[in-house]
Motif scaffolding. Sequence first.
Motif, mmCIF file in Angstrom:
data_model
loop_
_atom_site.group_PDB
_atom_site.id
_atom_site.type_symbol
_atom_site.label_atom_id
_atom_site.label_comp_id
_atom_site.label_asym_id
_atom_site.label_seq_id
_atom_site.Cartn_x
_atom_site.Cartn_y
_atom_site.Cartn_z
ATOM 1 N N ASP A 91 0.859 -1.185 0.000
ATOM 2 C CA ASP A 91 0.000 0.000 0.000
ATOM 3 C C ASP A 91 0.899 1.240 0.000
ATOM 4 O O ASP A 91 1.860 1.307 0.763
ATOM 5 C CB ASP A 91 -0.889 -0.013 1.245
ATOM 6 N N PHE A 92 0.594 2.204 -0.847
ATOM 7 C CA PHE A 92 1.426 3.407 -0.961
ATOM 8 C C PHE A 92 0.501 4.594 -1.229
ATOM 9 O O PHE A 92 0.285 4.993 -2.380
ATOM 10 C CB PHE A 92 2.451 3.228 -2.088
ATOM 11 N N PRO A 93 -0.071 5.182 -0.173
ATOM 12 C CA PRO A 93 -1.120 6.202 -0.323
ATOM 13 C C PRO A 93 -0.590 7.614 -0.591
ATOM 14 O O PRO A 93 -0.855 8.546 0.164
ATOM 15 C CB PRO A 93 -1.833 6.122 1.024
ATOM 16 N N PHE A 94 0.139 7.753 -1.672
ATOM 17 C CA PHE A 94 0.681 9.055 -2.045
ATOM 18 C C PHE A 94 0.325 9.334 -3.493
ATOM 19 O O PHE A 94 -0.015 8.427 -4.249
ATOM 20 C CB PHE A 94 2.199 9.077 -1.843
ATOM 21 N N GLU A 95 0.429 10.594 -3.890
ATOM 22 C CA GLU A 95 0.122 10.997 -5.255
ATOM 23 C C GLU A 95 1.375 10.887 -6.121
ATOM 24 O O GLU A 95 2.495 11.048 -5.620
ATOM 25 C CB GLU A 95 -0.383 12.437 -5.275
ATOM 26 N N PRO A 96 1.211 10.638 -7.420
ATOM 27 C CA PRO A 96 2.381 10.603 -8.304
ATOM 28 C C PRO A 96 3.112 11.942 -8.314
ATOM 29 O O PRO A 96 2.492 12.997 -8.166
ATOM 30 C CB PRO A 96 1.788 10.312 -9.688
ATOM 31 N N VAL A 97 4.421 11.900 -8.494
ATOM 32 C CA VAL A 97 5.201 13.127 -8.635
ATOM 33 C C VAL A 97 5.068 13.614 -10.069
ATOM 34 O O VAL A 97 4.634 12.879 -10.955
ATOM 35 C CB VAL A 97 6.695 12.911 -8.258
ATOM 36 N N GLU A 98 5.458 14.862 -10.300
ATOM 37 C CA GLU A 98 5.367 15.427 -11.645
ATOM 38 C C GLU A 98 6.130 14.560 -12.632
ATOM 39 O O GLU A 98 7.216 14.060 -12.344
ATOM 40 C CB GLU A 98 5.934 16.843 -11.661
ATOM 41 N N GLY A 99 5.544 14.394 -13.812
ATOM 42 C CA GLY A 99 6.185 13.626 -14.866
ATOM 43 C C GLY A 99 5.821 12.151 -14.855
ATOM 44 O O GLY A 99 6.258 11.401 -15.724
ATOM 45 N N THR A 100 5.049 11.722 -13.867
ATOM 46 C CA THR A 100 4.617 10.324 -13.818
ATOM 47 C C THR A 100 3.116 10.281 -13.614
ATOM 48 O O THR A 100 2.513 11.219 -13.117
ATOM 49 C CB THR A 100 5.299 9.547 -12.660
ATOM 50 N N ASP A 101 2.510 9.161 -14.011
ATOM 51 C CA ASP A 101 1.077 9.014 -13.793
ATOM 52 C C ASP A 101 0.765 7.979 -12.719
ATOM 53 O O ASP A 101 -0.380 7.626 -12.493
ATOM 54 C CB ASP A 101 0.362 8.674 -15.107
ATOM 55 N N ASN A 102 1.835 7.458 -12.060
ATOM 56 C CA ASN A 102 1.633 6.516 -10.964
ATOM 57 C C ASN A 102 2.838 6.613 -10.021
ATOM 58 O O ASN A 102 3.791 7.346 -10.282
ATOM 59 C CB ASN A 102 1.441 5.090 -11.499
ATOM 60 N N THR A 103 2.793 5.854 -8.949
ATOM 61 C CA THR A 103 3.861 5.918 -7.950
ATOM 62 C C THR A 103 4.855 4.758 -8.083
ATOM 63 O O THR A 103 5.712 4.578 -7.237
ATOM 64 C CB THR A 103 3.270 5.906 -6.528
ATOM 65 N N GLY A 104 4.757 4.009 -9.154
ATOM 66 C CA GLY A 104 5.696 2.917 -9.386
ATOM 67 C C GLY A 104 5.161 1.594 -8.865
ATOM 68 O O GLY A 104 3.976 1.461 -8.620
ATOM 69 N N PRO A 105 6.066 0.648 -8.757
ATOM 70 C CA PRO A 105 7.511 0.811 -8.681
ATOM 71 C C PRO A 105 8.156 1.011 -10.052
ATOM 72 O O PRO A 105 7.706 0.474 -11.052
ATOM 73 C CB PRO A 105 7.988 -0.497 -8.051
ATOM 74 N N PHE A 106 9.221 1.806 -10.039
ATOM 75 C CA PHE A 106 10.036 2.056 -11.214
ATOM 76 C C PHE A 106 11.308 1.236 -11.055
ATOM 77 O O PHE A 106 11.867 1.167 -9.967
ATOM 78 C CB PHE A 106 10.365 3.545 -11.340
ATOM 79 N N LYS A 107 11.755 0.629 -12.140
ATOM 80 C CA LYS A 107 12.921 -0.254 -12.068
ATOM 81 C C LYS A 107 14.184 0.441 -12.557
ATOM 82 O O LYS A 107 14.181 1.117 -13.593
ATOM 83 C CB LYS A 107 12.696 -1.522 -12.896
ATOM 84 N N PHE A 108 15.245 0.258 -11.786
ATOM 85 C CA PHE A 108 16.593 0.680 -12.141
ATOM 86 C C PHE A 108 17.492 -0.536 -11.916
ATOM 87 O O PHE A 108 17.063 -1.513 -11.312
ATOM 88 C CB PHE A 108 17.078 1.826 -11.245
ATOM 89 N N VAL A 109 18.714 -0.459 -12.361
ATOM 90 C CA VAL A 109 19.653 -1.560 -12.119
ATOM 91 C C VAL A 109 20.963 -0.984 -11.600
ATOM 92 O O VAL A 109 21.531 -0.077 -12.207
ATOM 93 C CB VAL A 109 19.911 -2.388 -13.403
ATOM 94 N N ALA A 110 21.411 -1.524 -10.466
ATOM 95 C CA ALA A 110 22.731 -1.186 -9.926
ATOM 96 C C ALA A 110 23.665 -2.335 -10.286
ATOM 97 O O ALA A 110 23.269 -3.496 -10.223
ATOM 98 C CB ALA A 110 22.657 -1.016 -8.412
#
Length: 176
Positions: A91-110
């Motif tokens: 559960d992640f009850p926050f609004e999307p930040v500018e430039g996105t239409d959802n809160t993710g999850p967004f994938k990156f790779v380290a």
Amino acid sequence: MGELEQTVSAQSSVDLVTIAQAMHWFDLPAFYQQVKWVLKKPHGVIAAWCYTVPEVNDSVDSVFNPFYTVDSDPYWEPQRKLVDDKFMTIDFPFEPVEGTDNTGPFKFVAEKMMDLDDYFTYIRSWSAYQTAKAKGVELLRDDVIESFKRAWIKDGQNQKVVKFPVHVKIGKVGNV
């Protein structure tokens, strides 16, 4: 929220809250209430991230996957499932930040260069490994180590790029 103000910050005073790899341990409704209290309104941001299982190559991954899903599984805390699910089910009850239409999850790779000893050091850092060890179970038994060694040297390279998928949920406090 006097205690929170004394130990963390004043109400509506923080621009960014980050939490790494441990969000699944919190009482989330209470945690979110505290985050929303300290974040600046309406643009304070929370970013929560986790990294999932490492990826090396087909040979090493074919040894790692059953080691992770079978051998080590009984020693992980149940909350680990939220990390394995890449925070998709949290559960992640926050609004999307500018430039996105959802809160993710967004994938990156380290990525990290590792030899086999480094890789074993990583595995030994797991809470599941430590739990097993405390119960008298050695997850990295001789046969497992030999399987990893065969898989690791299969391509003739001692050093390998180990990829750690990172999954980020990011959101902001709206006008409250």
